[in-house]
Design a protein around this motif. Structure first.
Motif, mmCIF file in Angstrom:
data_model
loop_
_atom_site.group_PDB
_atom_site.id
_atom_site.type_symbol
_atom_site.label_atom_id
_atom_site.label_comp_id
_atom_site.label_asym_id
_atom_site.label_seq_id
_atom_site.Cartn_x
_atom_site.Cartn_y
_atom_site.Cartn_z
ATOM 1 N N LEU A 179 16.388 15.764 99.475
ATOM 2 C CA LEU A 179 14.958 15.914 99.739
ATOM 3 C C LEU A 179 14.137 15.488 98.528
ATOM 4 O O LEU A 179 14.654 15.341 97.428
ATOM 5 N N GLU A 180 12.835 15.283 98.766
ATOM 6 C CA GLU A 180 11.878 14.875 97.737
ATOM 7 C C GLU A 180 12.327 13.551 97.096
ATOM 8 O O GLU A 180 12.781 12.653 97.796
ATOM 9 N N GLN A 181 12.222 13.410 95.777
ATOM 10 C CA GLN A 181 12.553 12.124 95.151
ATOM 11 C C GLN A 181 14.032 11.782 95.252
ATOM 12 O O GLN A 181 14.425 10.610 95.191
ATOM 13 N N MET A 182 14.874 12.812 95.443
ATOM 14 C CA MET A 182 16.298 12.549 95.562
ATOM 15 C C MET A 182 16.651 11.852 96.870
ATOM 16 O O MET A 182 17.751 11.306 97.011
ATOM 17 N N PHE A 183 15.740 11.848 97.834
ATOM 18 C CA PHE A 183 15.956 11.083 99.060
ATOM 19 C C PHE A 183 16.119 9.609 98.725
ATOM 20 O O PHE A 183 16.938 8.901 99.327
#
Length: 236
Positions: free
Chosen positions: A135-139
């Motif tokens: 999720l978030e930037q790790m997507f």
């Protein structure tokens, strides 16, 4: 300029821009999983502090992670590839650049597969959310950009010659190079926490086996990308 070449340029520019934003965001704010796990990993409090240009960089230690390094690598190669494609819209790209792209794309795919099939399941087994690492930037860093890099290499990277075995073998270098300081800092001088959980709770004797598995998986990834690239180029 062909539609394929335009798609190649746009995809690579997207990979570079999103990498830059996601990496900077991660170093400042941390990933979702890291924030949720704050204070639960030995050594995290020591690592998570620092400042740069007046901005407090709480999670600067992420710079030593394979996720960040491999995505920076792919982002830079993607930018170079897009630039060359813009300057020479009708020419196939060099075998040397194709080799660099294969190594970079394989590195991020190793990151992606490690998260999907090892790190995220380990979180789920421990009672936490499987999707925290996606999720978030790790997507972008753990999923989308690695997938786009692979797609770009297979379908849009036009080369004049077939990709052989040597570039596939060279793709093993990133995990080999990265493993040296990781093993030294985690297992020998013990100044880093085992943030990938590769020792399975301090069982250092499993490291050689883990090392072999990662190198083998990397070779499978690079060989698969090269084979699919060659097959698609042949069809075209």
């Amino acid at each position: 300029m062909t539609t394929t070449r335009k798609a190649f340029i746009y995809l690579n520019l997207f990979i570079f821009v999103t990498m830059l934003i996601a990496v900077i965001s991660t170093l400042i704010f941390g990933g979702r999983a890291t924030r949720l796990d704050a204070g639960t990993t030995a050594g995290a409090a020591q690592l998570a502090s620092g400042a740069f240009g007046g901005v407090k960089i709480e999670y600067w230690h992420h710079i030593v992670s394979f996720t960040i390094l491999s995505n920076i690598f792919l982002g830079l190669v993607a930018l170079i590839s897009a630039t060359i494609a813009i300057r020479h819209p009708q020419k196939g790209l060099s075998t040397k650049l194709a080799t660099w792209y294969l190594v970079a794309a394989s590195s991020t795919m190793l990151t992606c597969l490690t998260v999907l099939f090892f790190l995220a399941p380990m979180r789920a087994i421990s009672g936490r959310n499987y999707f925290d690492m996606l999720l978030e930037q790790m997507f972008f860093l753990h999923f989308l950009n690695p997938i786009l890099g692979a797609i770009c290499y297979i379908f849009f990277f036009k080369t004049e010659t077939k990709i052989g075995l040597k570039p596939c073998l060279l793709a093993i270098l990133p995990p080999v190079i990265y493993s040296s300081p990781y093993i030294f800092c985690v297992c020998i001088i013990k100044i880093w926490p085992d943030f990938y959980g590769l020792t399975f709770g301090g069982n250092y004797y499993v490291i050689p086996l883990v090392y072999l598995v990662f190198c083998s998986v990397m070779l499978v990834i690079s060989s698969s990308l090269a084979a699919l690239h060659n097959h698609y180029q042949k069809l075209k």
